[in-house]
Design a protein around this motif. Structure first.
Motif, PDB file in Angstrom:
ATOM      1  N   PHE A  43     -12.646  17.792  26.133  1.00 23.58           N
ATOM      2  CA  PHE A  43     -12.183  17.435  24.609  1.00 23.58           C
ATOM      3  C   PHE A  43     -11.167  16.349  24.561  1.00 23.58           C
ATOM      4  O   PHE A  43     -11.378  15.453  23.667  1.00 23.58           O
ATOM      5  CB  PHE A  43     -11.780  18.706  23.914  1.00 23.58           C
ATOM      6  CG  PHE A  43     -11.895  18.485  22.445  1.00 23.58           C
ATOM      7  CD1 PHE A  43     -12.965  18.558  21.588  1.00 23.58           C
ATOM      8  CD2 PHE A  43     -10.552  18.107  21.750  1.00 23.58           C
ATOM      9  CE1 PHE A  43     -12.845  18.412  20.108  1.00 23.58           C
ATOM     10  CE2 PHE A  43     -10.440  17.953  20.376  1.00 23.58           C
ATOM     11  CZ  PHE A  43     -11.630  18.037  19.707  1.00 23.58           C
ATOM     12  N   ARG A  44     -10.194  16.501  25.297  1.00 27.45           N
ATOM     13  CA  ARG A  44      -9.167  15.701  25.376  1.00 27.45           C
ATOM     14  C   ARG A  44      -9.511  14.353  25.793  1.00 27.45           C
ATOM     15  O   ARG A  44      -8.981  13.268  25.232  1.00 27.45           O
ATOM     16  CB  ARG A  44      -7.732  16.141  26.173  1.00 27.45           C
ATOM     17  CG  ARG A  44      -6.534  15.325  26.354  1.00 27.45           C
ATOM     18  CD  ARG A  44      -6.011  15.570  24.787  1.00 27.45           C
ATOM     19  NE  ARG A  44      -4.735  14.591  24.708  1.00 27.45           N
ATOM     20  CZ  ARG A  44      -4.647  13.205  24.297  1.00 27.45           C
ATOM     21  NH1 ARG A  44      -5.904  12.641  24.118  1.00 27.45           N
ATOM     22  NH2 ARG A  44      -3.531  12.469  24.363  1.00 27.45           N
ATOM     23  N   TYR A 172     -17.818  21.602  27.178  1.00 31.69           N
ATOM     24  CA  TYR A 172     -17.438  20.695  26.337  1.00 31.69           C
ATOM     25  C   TYR A 172     -17.303  21.365  24.860  1.00 31.69           C
ATOM     26  O   TYR A 172     -16.839  21.361  23.877  1.00 31.69           O
ATOM     27  CB  TYR A 172     -18.308  19.402  26.354  1.00 31.69           C
ATOM     28  CG  TYR A 172     -17.681  18.396  25.255  1.00 31.69           C
ATOM     29  CD1 TYR A 172     -16.387  18.280  25.143  1.00 31.69           C
ATOM     30  CD2 TYR A 172     -18.583  17.904  24.652  1.00 31.69           C
ATOM     31  CE1 TYR A 172     -15.794  17.236  24.283  1.00 31.69           C
ATOM     32  CE2 TYR A 172     -18.103  16.913  23.751  1.00 31.69           C
ATOM     33  CZ  TYR A 172     -16.715  16.570  23.485  1.00 31.69           C
ATOM     34  OH  TYR A 172     -16.346  15.497  22.804  1.00 31.69           O
ATOM     35  N   TRP A 173     -18.724  22.003  24.596  1.00 32.67           N
ATOM     36  CA  TRP A 173     -18.989  22.788  23.303  1.00 32.67           C
ATOM     37  C   TRP A 173     -18.115  23.747  23.003  1.00 32.67           C
ATOM     38  O   TRP A 173     -17.306  23.895  22.037  1.00 32.67           O
ATOM     39  CB  TRP A 173     -20.055  23.064  23.256  1.00 32.67           C
ATOM     40  CG  TRP A 173     -20.974  23.445  21.948  1.00 32.67           C
ATOM     41  CD1 TRP A 173     -20.089  23.705  20.860  1.00 32.67           C
ATOM     42  CD2 TRP A 173     -22.281  23.864  21.521  1.00 32.67           C
ATOM     43  NE1 TRP A 173     -21.180  24.261  19.862  1.00 32.67           N
ATOM     44  CE2 TRP A 173     -22.360  24.114  20.045  1.00 32.67           C
ATOM     45  CE3 TRP A 173     -23.774  23.805  22.292  1.00 32.67           C
ATOM     46  CZ2 TRP A 173     -23.535  24.551  19.454  1.00 32.67           C
ATOM     47  CZ3 TRP A 173     -24.599  24.099  21.756  1.00 32.67           C
ATOM     48  CH2 TRP A 173     -24.688  24.383  20.369  1.00 32.67           C
ATOM     49  N   ALA A 176     -14.309  22.953  22.508  1.00 34.06           N
ATOM     50  CA  ALA A 176     -13.954  21.901  21.333  1.00 34.06           C
ATOM     51  C   ALA A 176     -13.627  22.910  20.247  1.00 34.06           C
ATOM     52  O   ALA A 176     -13.118  22.698  19.354  1.00 34.06           O
ATOM     53  CB  ALA A 176     -15.206  21.155  21.028  1.00 34.06           C
ATOM     54  N   PHE A 200     -17.377  14.529  17.010  1.00 32.45           N
ATOM     55  CA  PHE A 200     -17.845  15.561  17.912  1.00 32.45           C
ATOM     56  C   PHE A 200     -19.304  15.913  17.903  1.00 32.45           C
ATOM     57  O   PHE A 200     -20.077  16.291  18.590  1.00 32.45           O
ATOM     58  CB  PHE A 200     -17.050  17.071  17.856  1.00 32.45           C
ATOM     59  CG  PHE A 200     -17.623  18.123  18.723  1.00 32.45           C
ATOM     60  CD1 PHE A 200     -17.533  17.918  20.019  1.00 32.45           C
ATOM     61  CD2 PHE A 200     -18.257  19.151  18.168  1.00 32.45           C
ATOM     62  CE1 PHE A 200     -17.856  19.241  20.728  1.00 32.45           C
ATOM     63  CE2 PHE A 200     -18.676  20.151  18.806  1.00 32.45           C
ATOM     64  CZ  PHE A 200     -18.713  20.243  20.269  1.00 32.45           C
TER      65      PHE A 200
END
Length: 303
Positions: A43-44, A172-173, A176, A200
């Motif tokens: 995410f970063r 990733y999901w 987040a 996103f």
């Protein structure tokens, strides 16, 4: 009814034993912590617009989940050693049995995951090497899951690639959720939160179909067709998992179509509703990980 009886018998014989519970629990913790660690770093990297403030705020969480992932990975080896000997704590701490447990796929998976987690730790602590450490770290952690269990069947290269991509997308999901939750705090800039959430959401609209395609392809190769999806214990548990995943997709659709636009327009209460939805989404993710832990620990792929 016959399938239900068979499923219950299998659960009693495997998942509901002391070693079965210990194995499933350690896998459950590994899934949560490892995928959250991967997701936070992804995410970063993927959404720098979230800003350094949110990244710094979530740094303690990243450090915690990396540490928990490492400890639970080690605990998984100890549980496997104890399960092999069925000798309680003595078997778990026997150096020779631990060495035997580390031979083969479990050892490879353990070493690769611990190495990836070390890179993620470096990425959290050092800005100078954050990008390369993150890139190699997340791939190593995700790929470590492809070295054991159902992914080592033929064609291993394809199944390993599918599960690695699938887990990167899921990570990733899942990862987040905390930053989006933090950004949407009522005391913060709703416009900024909506901008990041919208970005996103656009990424997710591309990732989710690919994630589903990877999961379906993996399941097809594992089961050999839809017949075993309905006629085997493995298939029934997999259907339960798919049903829970559909709930996550529903929450994601509601967020994208309703709560994020409301947040962008500063509709009263939008931030509270969005954060509540994210909490429920996180809870359903935990259910998916729990079912996956039981599925990969207590059930064999039907031949």
């Amino acid at each position: 009814m016959e399938n239900v009886v068979s499923l219950w018998s299998t659960l009693n014989a495997t998942a509901f034993t002391s070693w079965g519970i210990a194995a499933s629990l350690t896998k459950f913790v590994i899934y949560i912590s490892s995928l959250m660690a991967v997701g936070l770093l992804l995410f970063r990297m993927a959404l720098p617009r979230a800003g350094d403030e949110i990244s710094n705020t979530l740094r303690p969480l990243a450090l915690i989940v990396i540490a928990v992932a490492a400890l639970s990975t080690i605990a998984r080896v100890l549980v496997q050693a104890g399960r092999m000997m069925d000798d309680g704590i003595a078997g778990m701490l026997d150096p020779e049995i631990i060495a035997i447990s580390l031979e083969g796929p479990l050892g490879q998976s353990t070493y690769i995951r611990l190495g990836g987690l070390l890179l993620l730790l470096i990425a959290v602590l050092s800005r100078a090497v954050r990008a390369p450490a993150t890139l190699f770290g997340v791939i190593m952690v995700a790929a470590s899951f492809a070295l054991t269990g159902h992914a080592i069947r033929d064609p291993q290269w394809l199944l390993g690639g599918l599960i690695t991509f699938h887990l990167l997308a899921v990570s990733y999901w899942f990862g987040a959720l905390p930053p989006l939750y933090r950004l949407a705090h009522p005391s913060k800039d709703a416009g900024h939160a909506a901008e990041v959430a919208d970005k996103f959401g656009k990424q997710a609209s591309i990732i989710v179909p690919m994630l589903i395609a990877a999961g379906v392809t993996f399941s097809w190769f594992i089961l050999g067709g839809p017949a075993k999806l309905f006629g085997t214990n493995y298939g029934i548990i997999l259907l339960v998992k798919l049903g829970i995943v559909s709930i996550i997709l529903l929450f994601a659709a509601i967020n994208k179509l309703k709560f994020v636009p409301d947040l962008a327009e500063s509709v009263p209460g939008a931030a509270i509703r969005f954060r509540r939805s994210l909490r429920w989404e996180g809870f359903v993710f935990l259910l998916v990980f729990a079912v996956t832990a039981v599925l990969t620990t207590s059930f064999t792929v039907p031949i």
